[in-house]
Each structure stands twice: as C-alpha cells, then as structure tokens.
Design a protein around this motif. Structure first.
Motif, PDB file in Angstrom:
ATOM      1  N   ASN A  56       0.262  -1.953 -13.433  1.00 54.26           N
ATOM      2  CA  ASN A  56      -0.886  -1.496 -12.640  1.00 54.26           C
ATOM      3  C   ASN A  56      -1.699  -0.451 -13.414  1.00 54.26           C
ATOM      4  O   ASN A  56      -2.917  -0.383 -13.290  1.00 54.26           O
ATOM      5  N   TRP A 122     -11.379  -5.193  -7.967  1.00 53.77           N
ATOM      6  CA  TRP A 122     -10.126  -5.392  -7.227  1.00 53.77           C
ATOM      7  C   TRP A 122      -9.912  -6.891  -6.944  1.00 53.77           C
ATOM      8  O   TRP A 122      -8.824  -7.429  -7.153  1.00 53.77           O
ATOM      9  N   ASN A 126      -6.935  -9.099  -8.926  1.00 53.71           N
ATOM     10  CA  ASN A 126      -5.865  -9.751  -8.157  1.00 53.71           C
ATOM     11  C   ASN A 126      -5.926 -11.269  -8.274  1.00 53.71           C
ATOM     12  O   ASN A 126      -4.893 -11.940  -8.334  1.00 53.71           O
ATOM     13  N   LYS A 143      -0.164  -7.738  -9.518  1.00 61.02           N
ATOM     14  CA  LYS A 143      -0.962  -7.241  -8.381  1.00 61.02           C
ATOM     15  C   LYS A 143      -1.581  -5.895  -8.746  1.00 61.02           C
ATOM     16  O   LYS A 143      -0.929  -5.038  -9.329  1.00 61.02           O
ATOM     17  N   SER A 145      -3.486  -2.470  -7.437  1.00 63.45           N
ATOM     18  CA  SER A 145      -3.730  -1.625  -6.268  1.00 63.45           C
ATOM     19  C   SER A 145      -4.342  -0.301  -6.727  1.00 63.45           C
ATOM     20  O   SER A 145      -3.794   0.388  -7.580  1.00 63.45           O
ATOM     21  N   ARG A 147      -4.613   2.285  -4.840  1.00 61.22           N
ATOM     22  CA  ARG A 147      -3.798   3.347  -4.242  1.00 61.22           C
ATOM     23  C   ARG A 147      -2.631   3.719  -5.171  1.00 61.22           C
ATOM     24  O   ARG A 147      -2.416   4.904  -5.455  1.00 61.22           O
ATOM     25  N   ASP A 148      -1.951   2.678  -5.684  1.00 64.42           N
ATOM     26  CA  ASP A 148      -0.821   2.933  -6.587  1.00 64.42           C
ATOM     27  C   ASP A 148      -1.286   3.632  -7.862  1.00 64.42           C
ATOM     28  O   ASP A 148      -0.634   4.533  -8.374  1.00 64.42           O
TER      29      ASP A 148
END
Lengths: 264, 270
Positions: A56, A122, A126, A143, A145, A147-148
């Motif tokens: 990520n 995003w 993905n 994936k 993210s 947020r991560d």
C-alpha cells in the motif's frame, strides 16, 4: 432588467457549461490518456518490485508523486485564454465578472483536481490491482486504501493541529503558486513560474547562509537545540503554517490582480 | 453614449499614442473611424472596450468606465476584432456556449443572417475560411443586440459579394439605440453605410462630422486641370482630376477616400 454586477451563480454555471461544450471531446480523451498512463505506471512499478514486494505504501508514494506533478502541471495551465492575444480578448469581453471568472478558474483548476484526482486514483489503483492479482497471484497487496496509507504516515494515529494546517497549506501551495504564475505570465507560464520560484528559494538560502556566516549565528545556538529563535519544534511549525498561509494568500492576490488588470 | 475628454494613452516604453484626444458619439449612427496605419484606430477601439487602460483623461462608454469591465457594460458591447479566435466546435455548439451570456440575444436574427451569409449551424468553426469566420462573428455580434458594436476592419478578408452583403445586413439589422463604430482603412467598403466620420491623426481627432454636414459644405466632382484651381483639394485620376470643391446648390455623394486624403493633408472642411 437589472444586471447583477457583483457575483452571479447563474453566470458561474454558464462558464462551466461553456467549458463543457467547448471541451466535450477533449475531456474524455484527456481522462482516458491520464487513466492509461496511470495504469501503465502501476504495472511498470509493480513489475520492477517483483509484484510480491508491492505494498500500500508504494501506492501512496506513487499517488503523492502523481498528485504533486499532475497538480503543478494542471494548475500551471490555468487561465488558458491568456496564452494568446486573440483568446484573451474573447475571454475579457465575455459578460461575466472578474470574480466569477476567478472562482471558475479556482474551482476548475484546483478544487476539481483535489477532489477528482484522488478518487480517480483510488478507482484505477484498485481496478488495476484486482485485475493483476487475478493473473499474477504473487501480487498480494493489491488493494489500495488512503486510510491505511495515512495511518502509516501518522504512525501513532495523532496528527497535531498546526502540522495539519501546514500540510494543507503545503498542498494548496502546490496548486496556488502555478495558478498565480499562469495568471501573471502569458507565455510559458509554468516554466517561468518554476524558474522564478527556484530563483527566490536559492536567493533565500543564499541570503540565510550569508547572514549566518557573517553574523556567526552558529555560535549563538543554544546547546541541544536546532533552532535559535524558537522555544521548540512546534513553534517552528506554527510559524511555517502562518507564513505558508500568507504566501498562499499573496499568490491568490497576484492571480486576482493579473486577471482584473489584464490588457489585451 | 461615448464621451472622450483629454484622453492620454501610451503603450509601455513607447511614445504617447493619444495626447488630449476628445470626441463625443451619440447612439443611432454608424461611425467610420478612419486613420492612417498606426494612427491608433484599434487602440481607441480597445480603450472603448476596456481592453486597454488610459493613462489619464475621461472615457465614458454607455455611462460606464470601460476599464472596470462591468457585466452590464460587457453585455452591451460587442467587439469584432481584426484577428480573432474560435474554439474547435461547430456553429450550433458555439451558439449554445456563448449566446446565454447575452440577455437580448436574437436567435431569429442569427438564423436569418446565417442564411444570408450562406453559413449552416453544422459548419465547424475552425474549418471555415477567414472570411466565413468573420461573417459568422459579425452575425453573432449583430444578434447580441448590444448597444455598441465595435468593428475593427470588418471587411478585411471578405470577398466582393460578401462586402455588399455585409453593408446590406448591417444597415438592415440595427436598432435606433445602437451605435456602430467601424474602424477601417478600406474606406470604399463602408461608403454609403456610415453616417458619421471620425479621422484620427497624430494622436488626436482631427475631423468629426456627419455625412450630411459634409455634403452640405463640400461637393465631390471630377474635372479638368483648369477646374482644379477652384478646388479645396484634388487628386489626379485617369482622365482628369477628382476634386473636393465648396458646395453650391446641389449636394453630391461624399467621396470618403478623397475627403480622408484632404483632411489628413491639412485641408479644412467648412
């Protein structure tokens, strides 16, 4: 009928409508080209990372690069009619106030990019991740993210207020500086803006170096501290945030007056 | 409608273009703005449109200060520049994009003029010839029903039939409260169209009279070298002379080219 000479939402909408009609073929093409090049970048980056090492954080790093470079390039071509005298005349004579034209440029060049680019990124990240994971199962972390990624950067989950303000001002600066340059310079605005910015930054550090050396400020530094005039790092961040805010406002003022006082 | 008093204007790092320029223009006329190359015709038009800022003096257009570029003024002024830009769309899309900015835009008039100019809404603007583009822009300008139309060299690039058509359409499409200012050096193209003449020279208005006033004061005739002695101004033409003489009983058609040459050579009329 009385004409509203200050600000009309209806005319602002007309400016958007006009832009969409004129660019109805160009926008889908630009979107397709951007999406295509982004997917190719993902594939290229994942390949050189042997798929398995991809995480990520790589997505985040790519995002930051694309966001900064893309943002500078996109905002650097604001006020497109100013690139030629004929277009400038048409633009300046268009019955809309300077305020409406200015807000339109900010919305279409900065706000739209800040909102749509991460969303598009995003979706594409993905989508590409899912498709490649299907064909190359060794791509485990497919994936993406935000947020991560954000939590990785802010390791303890806390984000200090002034640091947040500084980050936001920094992000806005990426857009506002080329935006102002595009309003101020008619020809090659992005190159001239980057050149001016480089001269100012180099000039500032040269000045700071000369002052530091000539006044021997090294000798004044308190033991165990990185800065001379501040009690702690927080004070530095606070000052930088406020300075950044003032710089951004100054650049917006430059863009505004460039539009208001433009001649053709 | 337009008041200019003691207008001073200069481009940066250049000598002044206008020094104490004054003029007044009323609605309901087609004014020819004449002058030699570099006299400042286009600059004066741009000053009126608010695209340039005067150094000093008073300039009022429709009661507005043009440099402020207020929307109510911009909806009432349309400039047809000599060189212009069109986006890569067809006429119909252009009308959809631009016409809503002009509250008095007359779609029927636009359709009529387009038909007369043999232009079709499906025509792609960037594939039109320069003359066709100009015709389209003139059609759009007239359809906005702006009270002030500023036309900079409108007949440049038009073929001979189009020039005649331009004169016919312009004369037939105007309302009484409209003022049209035509800047041109091709005076023959606007003969029988303009009813007021302004001549710019050396940074000032050196002549401003209506065609009617001129026709009452001077006559334009052809004659021999003997008759030439009586003339205020004359020019050799094949077979004799073209002359401007003090007018007697009968008025003649104003020869704008001869008048312009007389005025710019320092001859006084009336």
């Amino acid at each position: 009928m009385q004409t509203n000479n200050s600000f009309s939402f209806h005319r602002l909408m007309l400016l958007f409508r006009q832009k969409l009609i004129i660019n109805k073929r160009r926008y889908p093409l630009a979107l397709a080209a951007f999406s295509g090049s982004l997917i190719i970048s993902f594939v290229f980056a994942q390949t050189i990372n042997n798929f398995g090492d991809w995480s990520n954080m790589h997505f985040v790093t790519t995002f930051i690069s694309v966001f900064v470079i893309g943002g500078i390039a996109y905002a650097g071509f604001s006020f497109p009619p100013f690139r030629s005298k004929e277009k400038s005349m048409v633009y300046l004579m268009l019955p809309a106030t300077n305020g409406e034209k200015f807000v339109f440029e900010i919305l279409s060049r900065i706000v739209v990019f800040i909102i749509l680019m991460p969303l598009l990124y995003w979706i594409l990240a993905n989508l590409e991740g899912a498709v490649f994971h299907y064909y190359f199962p060794e791509l485990v972390n497919y994936k993406f993210s935000f947020r991560d990624g954000f939590l990785t950067i802010v390791k303890d989950g806390k984000f200090e207020f002034w640091a947040l303000i500084l980050t936001l001002q920094g992000i806005l600066f990426i857009f506002i500086a080329p935006f102002a340059g595009a309003g101020y310079f008619s020809k090659s605005p992005l190159v001239k803006t980057l050149l001016t910015f480089s001269i100012v930054v180099i000039g500032y550090f040269l000045f700071a170096y000369i002052v530091d050396k000539s006044l021997n400020l090294d000798g004044l530094r308190p033991v165990g501290k990185d800065q001379i005039f501040f009690r702690d790092g927080q004070s530095v961040i606070r000052l930088l945030s406020i300075s950044m805010f003032i710089i951004n406002m100054t650049f917006l003022a430059i863009a505004w007056f460039s539009l208001k006082e433009k001649e053709a | 409608m337009i008041q200019i008093q003691d207008l001073h204007f200069a481009y940066p790092r250049q000598r002044p273009l206008f020094k104490s320029l004054s003029a007044e223009l009323k609605p309901g006329s087609i004014t020819g703005l004449l002058g030699k190359n570099g006299a400042g015709k286009t600059s004066l038009i741009k000053l009126m449109a608010g695209l340039l800022y005067p150094v000093s003096g008073k300039l009022s257009v429709l009661g507005y200060i043009p440099g402020k570029r207020e929307v109510s003024m911009l909806t009432d002024i349309f400039l047809v520049p000599e060189e212009f830009y069109f986006p890569a769309i067809n006429i119909s899309a252009y009308l959809k994009a631009q016409a809503p900015f002009y509250p008095r835009f007359d779609k029927e008039l636009m359709t009529t003029i387009l038909t007369e100019f043999e232009l079709h809404p499906d025509h792609h603007l960037q594939r039109l010839s320069h003359g066709q583009k100009k015709k389209f822009l003139i059609a759009f300008a007239l359809s906005t029903k702006s009270r002030l139309l500023l036309l900079d060299e409108p007949t440049n690039g038009l073929d001979i039939p189009s020039k005649a058509l331009f004169r016919k359409i312009l004369a037939g499409s105007l309302d009484e409260d409209q003022l049209v200012i035509i800047s041109t050096h091709q005076v023959k193209d606007v003969e029988n169209l303009i009813d007021n003449i302004i001549v710019l020279d050396n940074g000032a208005v050196i002549f401003q009279q209506t065609i009617q006033e001129i026709a009452q004061k001077v006559c334009f005739v052809s004659g021999s070298s003997e008759e030439r002695k009586e003339a205020i101004y004359s020019e050799a033409v094949p077979g004799g002379y073209r002359m401007m003489i003090p007018c007697g009983q009968e008025e003649t058609e104003v020869d704008i080219e001869l008048l312009f040459n007389a005025v710019t050579n320092g001859h006084k009329i009336g």
